[in-house]
Write a protein that holds these residues in place. Structure first.
Motif, PDB file in Angstrom:
ATOM      1  N   ILE A   3       0.884  -1.163   0.000  1.00  0.00           N
ATOM      2  CA  ILE A   3       0.000   0.000   0.000  1.00  0.00           C
ATOM      3  C   ILE A   3       0.927   1.220   0.000  1.00  0.00           C
ATOM      4  N   LYS A   4       0.861   1.984  -1.085  1.00  0.00           N
ATOM      5  CA  LYS A   4       1.871   3.009  -1.363  1.00  0.00           C
ATOM      6  C   LYS A   4       1.632   4.296  -0.552  1.00  0.00           C
ATOM      7  N   PRO A   5       2.648   5.178  -0.512  1.00  0.00           N
ATOM      8  CA  PRO A   5       2.545   6.407   0.285  1.00  0.00           C
ATOM      9  C   PRO A   5       1.319   7.272  -0.007  1.00  0.00           C
ATOM     10  N   PHE A   8      14.141  -2.272  -5.022  1.00  0.00           N
ATOM     11  CA  PHE A   8      12.868  -2.963  -5.266  1.00  0.00           C
ATOM     12  C   PHE A   8      12.396  -2.726  -6.702  1.00  0.00           C
ATOM     13  N   TYR A   9      12.589  -1.507  -7.201  1.00  0.00           N
ATOM     14  CA  TYR A   9      12.116  -1.165  -8.555  1.00  0.00           C
ATOM     15  C   TYR A   9      13.272  -1.165  -9.570  1.00  0.00           C
ATOM     16  N   ALA A  10      14.349  -1.894  -9.287  1.00  0.00           N
ATOM     17  CA  ALA A  10      15.533  -1.906 -10.165  1.00  0.00           C
ATOM     18  C   ALA A  10      15.184  -2.268 -11.610  1.00  0.00           C
ATOM     19  N   VAL A  11      14.146  -3.106 -11.780  1.00  0.00           N
ATOM     20  CA  VAL A  11      13.738  -3.511 -13.124  1.00  0.00           C
ATOM     21  C   VAL A  11      13.320  -2.311 -13.980  1.00  0.00           C
ATOM     22  N   HIS A  12      12.944  -1.208 -13.335  1.00  0.00           N
ATOM     23  CA  HIS A  12      12.510  -0.006 -14.064  1.00  0.00           C
ATOM     24  C   HIS A  12      13.615   1.057 -14.160  1.00  0.00           C
ATOM     25  N   LYS A  13      14.857   0.674 -13.833  1.00  0.00           N
ATOM     26  CA  LYS A  13      15.964   1.646 -13.727  1.00  0.00           C
ATOM     27  C   LYS A  13      16.135   2.527 -14.964  1.00  0.00           C
ATOM     28  N   PRO A  29      11.995   6.441 -17.810  1.00  0.00           N
ATOM     29  CA  PRO A  29      12.101   7.878 -17.495  1.00  0.00           C
ATOM     30  C   PRO A  29      11.502   8.248 -16.137  1.00  0.00           C
ATOM     31  N   PHE A  30      10.566   7.418 -15.641  1.00  0.00           N
ATOM     32  CA  PHE A  30       9.903   7.775 -14.384  1.00  0.00           C
ATOM     33  C   PHE A  30      10.573   7.157 -13.146  1.00  0.00           C
ATOM     34  N   TYR A  31      11.729   6.498 -13.339  1.00  0.00           N
ATOM     35  CA  TYR A  31      12.347   5.757 -12.227  1.00  0.00           C
ATOM     36  C   TYR A  31      12.650   6.639 -11.002  1.00  0.00           C
ATOM     37  N   SER A  55      11.496   9.527 -10.137  1.00  0.00           N
ATOM     38  CA  SER A  55      10.264  10.039  -9.550  1.00  0.00           C
ATOM     39  C   SER A  55       9.518   8.933  -8.795  1.00  0.00           C
ATOM     40  N   LEU A  56       9.530   7.727  -9.352  1.00  0.00           N
ATOM     41  CA  LEU A  56       8.883   6.586  -8.683  1.00  0.00           C
ATOM     42  C   LEU A  56       9.560   6.296  -7.339  1.00  0.00           C
ATOM     43  N   VAL A  57      10.884   6.268  -7.340  1.00  0.00           N
ATOM     44  CA  VAL A  57      11.619   6.012  -6.095  1.00  0.00           C
ATOM     45  C   VAL A  57      11.297   7.094  -5.079  1.00  0.00           C
ATOM     46  N   HIS A  81      -5.071 -10.830  -7.020  1.00  0.00           N
ATOM     47  CA  HIS A  81      -4.652  -9.533  -6.494  1.00  0.00           C
ATOM     48  C   HIS A  81      -4.508  -8.512  -7.624  1.00  0.00           C
ATOM     49  N   ARG A  82      -3.887  -8.918  -8.739  1.00  0.00           N
ATOM     50  CA  ARG A  82      -3.729  -8.008  -9.883  1.00  0.00           C
ATOM     51  C   ARG A  82      -5.102  -7.559 -10.388  1.00  0.00           C
ATOM     52  N   GLU A  83      -6.062  -8.486 -10.376  1.00  0.00           N
ATOM     53  CA  GLU A  83      -7.415  -8.125 -10.840  1.00  0.00           C
ATOM     54  C   GLU A  83      -8.047  -7.075  -9.930  1.00  0.00           C
ATOM     55  N   ALA A 122      -5.864  -1.730 -13.449  1.00  0.00           N
ATOM     56  CA  ALA A 122      -4.781  -1.352 -14.360  1.00  0.00           C
ATOM     57  C   ALA A 122      -3.860  -0.306 -13.732  1.00  0.00           C
ATOM     58  N   THR A 123      -2.596  -0.312 -14.177  1.00  0.00           N
ATOM     59  CA  THR A 123      -1.583   0.627 -13.675  1.00  0.00           C
ATOM     60  C   THR A 123      -2.086   2.067 -13.737  1.00  0.00           C
ATOM     61  N   ASP A 124      -2.672   2.424 -14.874  1.00  0.00           N
ATOM     62  CA  ASP A 124      -3.231   3.778 -15.052  1.00  0.00           C
ATOM     63  C   ASP A 124      -4.682   3.776 -14.549  1.00  0.00           C
ATOM     64  N   VAL A 165      -9.121  -1.288  -6.741  1.00  0.00           N
ATOM     65  CA  VAL A 165      -8.483  -0.348  -5.804  1.00  0.00           C
ATOM     66  C   VAL A 165      -8.020   0.908  -6.538  1.00  0.00           C
ATOM     67  N   ARG A 166      -7.417   0.718  -7.718  1.00  0.00           N
ATOM     68  CA  ARG A 166      -6.890   1.889  -8.419  1.00  0.00           C
ATOM     69  C   ARG A 166      -8.014   2.776  -8.966  1.00  0.00           C
ATOM     70  N   ALA A 167      -9.099   2.167  -9.420  1.00  0.00           N
ATOM     71  CA  ALA A 167     -10.235   2.983  -9.875  1.00  0.00           C
ATOM     72  C   ALA A 167     -10.822   3.760  -8.697  1.00  0.00           C
ATOM     73  N   SER A 223      -2.990   8.963  -9.630  1.00  0.00           N
ATOM     74  CA  SER A 223      -2.376   9.131 -10.960  1.00  0.00           C
ATOM     75  C   SER A 223      -1.704   7.816 -11.344  1.00  0.00           C
ATOM     76  N   ILE A 224      -1.158   7.770 -12.560  1.00  0.00           N
ATOM     77  CA  ILE A 224      -0.473   6.534 -12.999  1.00  0.00           C
ATOM     78  C   ILE A 224       0.713   6.217 -12.079  1.00  0.00           C
ATOM     79  N   GLU A 225       1.357   7.222 -11.521  1.00  0.00           N
ATOM     80  CA  GLU A 225       2.483   6.973 -10.610  1.00  0.00           C
ATOM     81  C   GLU A 225       1.989   6.746  -9.178  1.00  0.00           C
ATOM     82  N   ALA A 226       1.181   7.661  -8.671  1.00  0.00           N
ATOM     83  CA  ALA A 226       0.643   7.536  -7.311  1.00  0.00           C
ATOM     84  C   ALA A 226      -0.622   6.692  -7.392  1.00  0.00           C
ATOM     85  N   ASN A 227      -0.402   5.389  -7.659  1.00  0.00           N
ATOM     86  CA  ASN A 227      -1.549   4.526  -7.962  1.00  0.00           C
ATOM     87  C   ASN A 227      -1.874   3.559  -6.818  1.00  0.00           C
ATOM     88  N   SER A 228      -1.505   3.964  -5.621  1.00  0.00           N
ATOM     89  CA  SER A 228      -2.013   3.398  -4.349  1.00  0.00           C
ATOM     90  C   SER A 228      -1.515   2.012  -3.953  1.00  0.00           C
TER      91      SER A 228
HETATM   92  P1  IDP Z   1       2.232  -2.221 -12.041  1.00  0.00           P
HETATM   93  O1  IDP Z   1       2.496  -1.560 -10.705  1.00  0.00           O
HETATM   94  O2  IDP Z   1       0.775  -2.104 -12.452  1.00  0.00           O
HETATM   95  O3  IDP Z   1       2.743  -3.649 -12.101  1.00  0.00           O
HETATM   96  P2  IDP Z   1       4.547  -1.384 -13.658  1.00  0.00           P
HETATM   97  O4  IDP Z   1       4.521  -1.170 -15.149  1.00  0.00           O
HETATM   98  O5  IDP Z   1       5.295  -2.560 -13.139  1.00  0.00           O
HETATM   99  O6  IDP Z   1       3.014  -1.380 -13.163  1.00  0.00           O
HETATM  100  O7  IDP Z   1       5.152  -0.048 -13.042  1.00  0.00           O
HETATM  101  C1  IDP Z   1       5.549   0.015 -11.687  1.00  0.00           C
HETATM  102  C2  IDP Z   1       5.076   1.325 -11.115  1.00  0.00           C
HETATM  103  O8  IDP Z   1       5.752   2.381 -11.791  1.00  0.00           O
HETATM  104  C3  IDP Z   1       3.603   1.633 -11.322  1.00  0.00           C
HETATM  105  O9  IDP Z   1       2.756   1.020 -10.363  1.00  0.00           O
HETATM  106  C4  IDP Z   1       3.587   3.138 -11.194  1.00  0.00           C
HETATM  107  O10 IDP Z   1       3.663   3.572  -9.833  1.00  0.00           O
HETATM  108  C5  IDP Z   1       4.894   3.513 -11.894  1.00  0.00           C
HETATM  109  N1  IDP Z   1       4.683   3.809 -13.324  1.00  0.00           N
HETATM  110  C6  IDP Z   1       4.425   2.924 -14.323  1.00  0.00           C
HETATM  111  N2  IDP Z   1       4.265   3.546 -15.506  1.00  0.00           N
HETATM  112  C7  IDP Z   1       4.434   4.870 -15.249  1.00  0.00           C
HETATM  113  C8  IDP Z   1       4.408   6.051 -16.085  1.00  0.00           C
HETATM  114  O11 IDP Z   1       4.195   6.003 -17.295  1.00  0.00           O
HETATM  115  N3  IDP Z   1       4.632   7.231 -15.435  1.00  0.00           N
HETATM  116  C9  IDP Z   1       4.882   7.328 -14.096  1.00  0.00           C
HETATM  117  N4  IDP Z   1       4.928   6.245 -13.294  1.00  0.00           N
HETATM  118  C10 IDP Z   1       4.698   5.029 -13.855  1.00  0.00           C
END
Ligand code: IDP
Length: 140
Positions: free
Chosen positions: A10-12, A50-55, A58-60, A62-64, A86-88, A92-94, A103-105, A110-115
């Protein structure tokens, strides 16, 4: 069907808005069981690892920084097909693309602050659970 475990965060943005209980209700109502849970403050190093896969994304950075902005609640959820279930219920991420009732709906800003975060495969779930929990902290 197999009983699985998955890692949930459960994110910040959600802990800040006092949504832990409401989000846990969505999980529990979907048949998932919270078998471990703790509220922690992630360091930059932990969130980065934890998020090294996204290194390279462009949003890495900011995500960290968003993941360290306030405490998170890390959890192990258990149930039938827990990873997919759980994914269901996360949606969706966005959040604009998330199904109603997820939960996300319901709660994401936002797509980043997606709870919420959830492992995306059983293999990743095992690695992510071990990142935060000792086996002795998981109490089914
Ligand atoms: P997921 O959390 O639904 O599995 P991932 O693609 O693995 O999605 O991305 C990890 C996290 O990175 C997302 O939950 C979100 O917080 C952030 N993220 C993903 N795509 C974007 C983007 O396009 N802009 C900003 N942050 C993003």
């Amino acid at each position: 069907m197999a009983t699985e475990r998955t890692l949930s965060i459960i994110k910040p943005d959600a802990t800040r808005r006092n949504l832990t209980g409401k989000i846990n209700t969505v999980f529990e109502d979907s048949g998932l069981r919270i078998v471990a849970q703790k509220r922690i403050q992630l360091s930059d190093a932990q969130a980065g690892a934890f998020y090294a896969v996204h290194k390279e994304r462009p949003f890495y950075a900011s995500l960290v920084s968003s993941m360290t902005a306030a405490p998170v609640v890390v959890q192990v959820l258990e149930g039938e097909n827990a990873v997919l279930r759980h994914r269901e219920v996360m949606g969706a991420t966005d959040p604009k693309k998330a199904d109603a009732g997820t939960v996300r709906a319901l709660y994401a800003e936002s797509i980043e602050a997606n709870s919420v975060h959830g492992s995306d495969s059983l293999e990743n779930a095992k690695t992510e659970i071990a990142f935060f929990f000792a086996e002795t902290e998981i109490l089914p």
